[in-house]
Design a protein around this motif. Structure first.
Motif, mmCIF file in Angstrom:
data_model
loop_
_atom_site.group_PDB
_atom_site.id
_atom_site.type_symbol
_atom_site.label_atom_id
_atom_site.label_comp_id
_atom_site.label_asym_id
_atom_site.label_seq_id
_atom_site.Cartn_x
_atom_site.Cartn_y
_atom_site.Cartn_z
ATOM 1 N N ALA A 16 39.005 -25.906 19.163
ATOM 2 C CA ALA A 16 39.065 -25.878 17.699
ATOM 3 C C ALA A 16 37.821 -26.550 17.130
ATOM 4 O O ALA A 16 37.295 -27.476 17.735
ATOM 5 C CB ALA A 16 40.322 -26.594 17.218
ATOM 6 N N TRP B 126 43.026 -26.677 8.409
ATOM 7 C CA TRP B 126 43.748 -26.869 9.681
ATOM 8 C C TRP B 126 44.167 -28.329 9.836
ATOM 9 O O TRP B 126 43.380 -29.244 9.542
ATOM 10 C CB TRP B 126 42.856 -26.481 10.868
ATOM 11 N N PHE B 127 45.375 -28.497 10.361
ATOM 12 C CA PHE B 127 45.889 -29.846 10.648
ATOM 13 C C PHE B 127 46.426 -29.930 12.078
ATOM 14 O O PHE B 127 47.029 -28.972 12.571
ATOM 15 C CB PHE B 127 47.070 -30.192 9.727
ATOM 16 N N ASP B 128 46.240 -31.091 12.693
ATOM 17 C CA ASP B 128 46.947 -31.429 13.923
ATOM 18 C C ASP B 128 47.977 -32.489 13.569
ATOM 19 O O ASP B 128 47.676 -33.418 12.811
ATOM 20 C CB ASP B 128 46.002 -32.034 14.971
ATOM 21 N N ALA C 123 50.812 -20.009 5.466
ATOM 22 C CA ALA C 123 50.859 -21.203 6.312
ATOM 23 C C ALA C 123 51.583 -20.857 7.594
ATOM 24 O O ALA C 123 52.574 -20.133 7.580
ATOM 25 C CB ALA C 123 51.573 -22.342 5.585
ATOM 26 N N LYS D 166 50.144 -27.693 15.714
ATOM 27 C CA LYS D 166 48.874 -27.312 15.116
ATOM 28 C C LYS D 166 49.164 -26.302 14.015
ATOM 29 O O LYS D 166 49.824 -25.295 14.264
ATOM 30 C CB LYS D 166 47.942 -26.716 16.168
ATOM 31 N N ASP E 158 47.982 -24.097 10.295
ATOM 32 C CA ASP E 158 46.912 -23.330 9.645
ATOM 33 C C ASP E 158 47.374 -22.970 8.231
ATOM 34 O O ASP E 158 48.437 -22.368 8.062
ATOM 35 C CB ASP E 158 46.698 -22.075 10.508
ATOM 36 N N ARG F 102 46.124 -21.226 4.381
ATOM 37 C CA ARG F 102 45.112 -20.388 3.730
ATOM 38 C C ARG F 102 45.446 -20.247 2.246
ATOM 39 O O ARG F 102 46.637 -20.197 1.873
ATOM 40 C CB ARG F 102 45.109 -18.975 4.334
ATOM 41 N N VAL G 211 41.815 -31.316 10.569
ATOM 42 C CA VAL G 211 40.739 -31.088 11.535
ATOM 43 C C VAL G 211 39.663 -30.141 11.000
ATOM 44 O O VAL G 211 38.588 -30.059 11.559
ATOM 45 C CB VAL G 211 41.258 -30.560 12.891
#
Lengths: 411, 411
Positions: free
Chosen positions: B135, B216-218, B263, B285, B287, B289, B323
């Motif tokens: 990523a 993006w997030f973790d 999402a 993880k 995502d 938009r 991220v």
């Protein structure tokens, strides 16, 4: 038949700490999965320790280990006791291990005193109690009791596709003795409670009267992989969002069957496994418990109904496969009575208790008079590297185990 | 500057099918993760194909591949085009690949006709567009554009802990050219839509005017491992049940920001990973938009609020790490106009469209006049082995790419 034999608290603790070296984790726990290199190492160590006490160690076709000390009456059915040396992926130092090493401590105490029992004594290490690498749990006592097929057990695969049989060969623990060939006059298993009840009530000994029923399912949810950025929310068949609803439905079923019901999803997989792809396939492994067989059956019916509703609403397929059912069991009143007498003789605070966890003793109960002894564990925490039982608690359990063996032998 | 050069439909399809052999899956898709052996194999094949057309192939320090055909004016800024040859873990034969091989087809058409452009032409294969193994997505065009640090990119690890830099060395594609050293007069990227709009409206060409923003997030959720059978439902800190609520909250956020919001949770991990242990740690993880920067920011605020509420109610900790953020972008009107003119010249049904997916063109847009061309894909399905675009659709896209290049060159 009452004796004043005392187990050696320091010697027991020392052997517990020695065994904890095999598969030791950085956080003080143990990772010793069934048939791993670490499992082989602890088996070799245990076999040598038994032989050093003059016991004969024999291995059956599933790697179950039987260490026998002769009695004065060669015709008497052996009194057996033990538990398991395998652990969860991030397990503790006591779950299973205490029952085996307290049995070894009982043998050492008898040897040191030169005390001969009437019946032979057999200390057992059951293979694959945990079921973490190869499902189901208590697999090899299950085959011993005739409730699981030998070929099915040998063909079981882990998540990497390795078979139980091949891994058993790899570590050199496939013995020649047919599984279930030997029978016992009694089976007694000491174990940590793995729950919070004894600690909360300040009891030293749990006199286990029976165990919860267990039901395991494997599930697969099939939706459709598609692009996370380009697929409108209303056109998705998201197998992970469906799994999220399944997880919460399973939890809700346990609450609907309170106080006896328990339900857990312990493993999940989402495929193809990419942040910006909507998962098209998910898998899960679930565990249900209830103290009554009817409760277990009712939970299963609820599960089927809830999953069907989720599949319809989410436009996904949900396939559910029951992989294991173990009905609730009730232990032998005579063994339960012997445990209670042993606890009372030593002045330990004790109470009757139903086992929340499954144990090899559940299967043994169909083959001979069986009972269990519980000792507390801190916070009720188990299947966790922080699992903790004190030196005194371990010693109390081992003393009650020894006195129960002598009580049963003396009848 | 109008020409009648026609791309060769069969030749394009043949090179698409040839490339599909590298990492081919049983279901007709491709698994060609960034810097894998399969990625190396397709790169070697692509390099040889470019050199066979007389192009010079140069590699930068992140493995981005630049194949150049000289123009008549050596001082003119090169016109660039291309996309990526890496795929999702279970990806299709067209995502990214069509843009690269249609570029190769354009070069072959020019060579066959002996047609010289004024500006040099540079065909590009960007490394790691997908972001599936390392990523974020579009990592190496991001470094090219100066929006991601080179050292950070090289230090990125996959799920096995392998670094991007070490894997780049392993496949022999770490070049000496500094990343971002060369600049272009234009960048044009042909891609499949990866959504259902063109197919639903029976359009052959999407004139891409811009792209959604991406965030993006973790996440990590920390509860407490404990025994599934022995832990009462009311005493649990179940990190997987909490994750289930997080997944549904993330989905709900997208619906709350309809119609633009999207999402997805694409990856999840539950530890320790045993059916009869309540998971103490889970990771995910996600995502997000949105076509507007403000919408993206509002979704992030909603996410933080909802996760805080879940953490409190479930008695777990939820750590969320952003991220990557890529704000929505608007393509260059002149390039968009050239794409529209090329579609019209060929008589293709076309419409303006906003990209739902992210593309390397999003980063290039900050470095030179940039535009994109979309062609339909069956059912809008992408990031899936069933991804499908017809021979005629691929050919239409390649023809519009060639004509757009010539239109831009002729100005």
């Amino acid at each position: 038949m009452a004796t004043n034999l005392r187990i050696d608290k320091e010697r027991l603790w020392s052997s517990l700490m020695d065994s904890a070296q095999f598969g030791a984790t950085a956080k003080g726990g143990i990772r010793r999965l069934t048939l791993s290199d670490e499992d082989k190492a602890v088996r070799d160590w245990f076999k040598a320790a038994c032989e050093a006490e003059g016991m004969t160690v024999e291995i059956d076709a599933l790697g179950n280990m039987f260490a026998t000390r002769p009695g004065t009456d060669p015709d008497a059915a052996p009194i057996s006791f033990g538990s398991h040396l395998d652990t969860q992926p991030a397990g503790g130092k006591f779950d299973g291990i205490l029952g085996v090493l307290a049995g070894l401590e009982a043998i050492r105490t008898l040897n040191a005193a030169g005390y001969r029992t009437t019946a032979p004594l057999t200390l057992i290490n059951w293979t694959n109690e945990e079921g973490a690498r190869f499902a189901p749990a208590m697999m090899c006592s299950g085959v011993y009791a005739g409730e699981i097929g030998l070929d099915a057990a040998l063909a079981t695969t882990d998540n990497d596709g390795k078979t139980f049989g091949a891994e058993l060969d790899r570590i050199g623990y496939r013995g020649t003795e047919p599984v279930g060939a030997r029978r016992f006059g009694a089976y007694i298993e000491l174990h940590i409670e793995q729950g919070p009840i004894l600690e909360e009530e300040a009891k030293t000994i749990g006199i286990v009267t029976g165990g919860q029923g267990i039901l395991w399912f494997d599930g697969t949810i099939t939706g459709k992989d598609s692009h996370a950025g380009a697929t409108p929310m209303t056109m998705r068949h998201d197998a992970l969002a469906a799994l999220a609803e399944v997880i919460l439905a399973i939890e809700a079923i346990a609450f609907d069957h309170a106080p006896g019901g328990r339900a857990t999803v312990g493993e999940v997989f989402a495929l193809p496994g990419s942040r910006n792809t909507i998962p098209g396939t998910t898998r899960f492994k679930a565990d249900f418990r209830h103290p009554d067989a009817a409760g277990l059956t009712a939970m299963e019916a609820d599960l089927n109904a809830r999953l069907a509703a989720i599949a319809t609403r989410r436009k996904v397929e949900i396939d559910l496969t029951p992989v294991w059912r173990k009905d609730p069991i009730v232990f032998d009143p005579a063994i339960v009575g012997a445990v209670a007498a042993a606890a009372e003789k030593n002045g330990y605070a004790a109470r009757d208790i139903i086992s929340g966890a499954g144990h090899d003793a559940f299967y043994l109960a169909s083959t001979c008079p069986t009972g269990m002894i519980f000792v507390p564990c801190a916070g009720g925490v188990s299947h966790n590297e922080e699992e903790s039982t004190t030196e005194d608690e371990c010693a109390a359990g081992a003393q009650v185990l020894l006195d129960t063996i002598l009580e049963v032998d003396g009848r």
